[in-house]
Design an enzyme around this catalytic site. Structure first.
Site, short mmCIF file in Angstrom:
data_model
loop_
_atom_site.label_atom_id
_atom_site.label_comp_id
_atom_site.label_asym_id
_atom_site.label_seq_id
_atom_site.Cartn_x
_atom_site.Cartn_y
_atom_site.Cartn_z
N ASN A 1 27.56 1.61 16.36
CA ASN A 1 27.80 2.10 17.72
C ASN A 1 28.09 0.89 18.60
O ASN A 1 27.18 0.16 18.96
CB ASN A 1 26.57 2.87 18.22
N TRP A 2 29.35 0.73 18.95
CA TRP A 2 29.75 -0.47 19.71
C TRP A 2 29.47 -0.34 21.20
O TRP A 2 29.66 -1.28 21.95
CB TRP A 2 31.23 -0.76 19.50
N LYS A 3 29.10 0.86 21.65
CA LYS A 3 28.85 1.08 23.08
C LYS A 3 30.09 0.60 23.87
O LYS A 3 31.20 0.81 23.41
CB LYS A 3 27.55 0.39 23.48
N GLU B 1 16.05 7.19 17.25
CA GLU B 1 16.16 5.89 17.93
C GLU B 1 15.07 5.80 18.99
O GLU B 1 15.25 6.31 20.11
CB GLU B 1 17.53 5.77 18.60
N GLY C 1 23.50 -0.96 16.88
CA GLY C 1 24.19 -1.38 18.10
C GLY C 1 24.59 -2.84 18.00
O GLY C 1 25.58 -3.21 17.37
N GLY C 2 23.78 -3.70 18.61
CA GLY C 2 24.11 -5.13 18.73
C GLY C 2 24.55 -5.80 17.44
O GLY C 2 25.57 -6.51 17.42
P1 13P Z 1 20.59 -1.92 18.96
O1 13P Z 1 20.87 -1.98 17.47
O2 13P Z 1 21.38 -2.91 19.75
O3 13P Z 1 19.12 -1.97 19.22
O4 13P Z 1 21.09 -0.50 19.48
C1 13P Z 1 20.72 0.64 18.79
C2 13P Z 1 21.52 1.77 19.29
O5 13P Z 1 21.39 2.19 20.42
C3 13P Z 1 22.49 2.38 18.37
O6 13P Z 1 22.97 3.59 18.87
#
Ligand code: 13P
Length: 254
Positions: A10-12, A170, A237-238
């Site tokens: 998930n690249w946001k 999550e 995410g990150g």
């Molecule tokens: P991180 O891996 O950056 O904690 O984010 C998790 C996330 O929100 C994936 O949807």
């Protein structure tokens, strides 16, 4: 039937079209040896890069997801994108109810449910996110919050629909903080979620649903998490922003 693990990036709000294409090419080169039976790979770029991602991913074993959708097919909803539009752009999956959508943009459990129905109508596989905040965990409400989010979010789903759904647990306090849930915390939540799915939608259907863990997943902690019985992959995410570290997560989980 074994559940094929899912690893979703998930690249946001990150990456341009060019960066998206470069990431998919790099990931494909790094994970040549990965068989499609070993893991399903999904990447969720911003809306603007979905078509380019889908085009590039055709030659790689990568699927594309939207990060959100509106529940109407079309209409006067400035700034929104429908499931049909995501499908048209080449997505096959869509993330619904991410905690950032819930916290920053007001998505409610009722909206999650409407979006779930809309996703299915558009033939997108939903990835529904649930999870408690730090305050809820400290008040001992974690499992009750998960029950509420599951019950309202999945309301009206058939057993078959649950079997093909992807859920992501999550914990909000673990997202982007570098502080992942311990194996005991993740294990308790995942086992509880599976138990509820089995109770509410039937054992066989509940057993087929894939439940991902998300929240500060890294190459260093994936092995312990994926070793848990009811953890079927990760929503990252990150650590998914670099193809190399996402490939290392997938690799270390094998
Ligand atoms: P991180 O891996 O950056 O904690 O984010 C998790 C996330 O929100 C994936 O949807």
């Amino acid at each position: 039937m074994p559940r094929i693990p899912v690893f979703a990036a998930n690249w946001k709000m990150h990456k341009t079209v060019l960066e998206t294409v470069a990431w998919i090419r790099e990931f494909a080169a790094l994970s040549k040896a990965l068989s499609a039976d070993a893991a399903e790979i999904i990447v969720a770029p911003p809306f603007t890069a979905i078509a380019a991602a889908a085009e590039t991913a055709r030659t790689a074993t990568v699927c594309v997801a939207g990060q959100n959708l509106h529940f109407e097919r079309e209409g006067a909803f400035t700034g929104e994108v429908s499931g049909a539009m995501l499908k048209d752009a080449g997505a096959d999956f869509v993330i619904i109810g991410h905690s950032e959508r819930r916290r920053l943009f007001g998505d409610t459990d009722a909206w999650v449910n409407r979006k779930l129905i809309a996703a299915r109508l558009a033939e997108l596989t939903p990835i529904v996110c649930i999870g408690e905040t730090l305050e809820e965990r400290e008040r001992g409400e974690t499992l009750a919050v998960l029950d509420r989010q599951l019950k309202s979010g999945l309301d009206g789903s058939s057993g078959d629909q649950i079997a093909s759904l992807i859920l992501a647990y999550e914990p909000v306090w673990a997202i982007g903080t570098g502080k992942n849930a311990t194996a005991a915390e993740a294990g308790e939540a995942h086992t509880h979620i599976r138990k509820r799915l089995r109770e509410w939608f039937g054992g066989a259907h509940g057993d087929r649903c894939r439940i991902l863990y998300g929240g500060s997943v890294k190459p260093e902690n994936i092995r312990e998490l994926i070793g848990l019985e009811d953890v079927d992959g990760a929503l990252v995410g990150g650590a998914s922003l670099e193809a190399r570290s996402f490939a290392a997560i997938v690799q270390n989980a094998q």
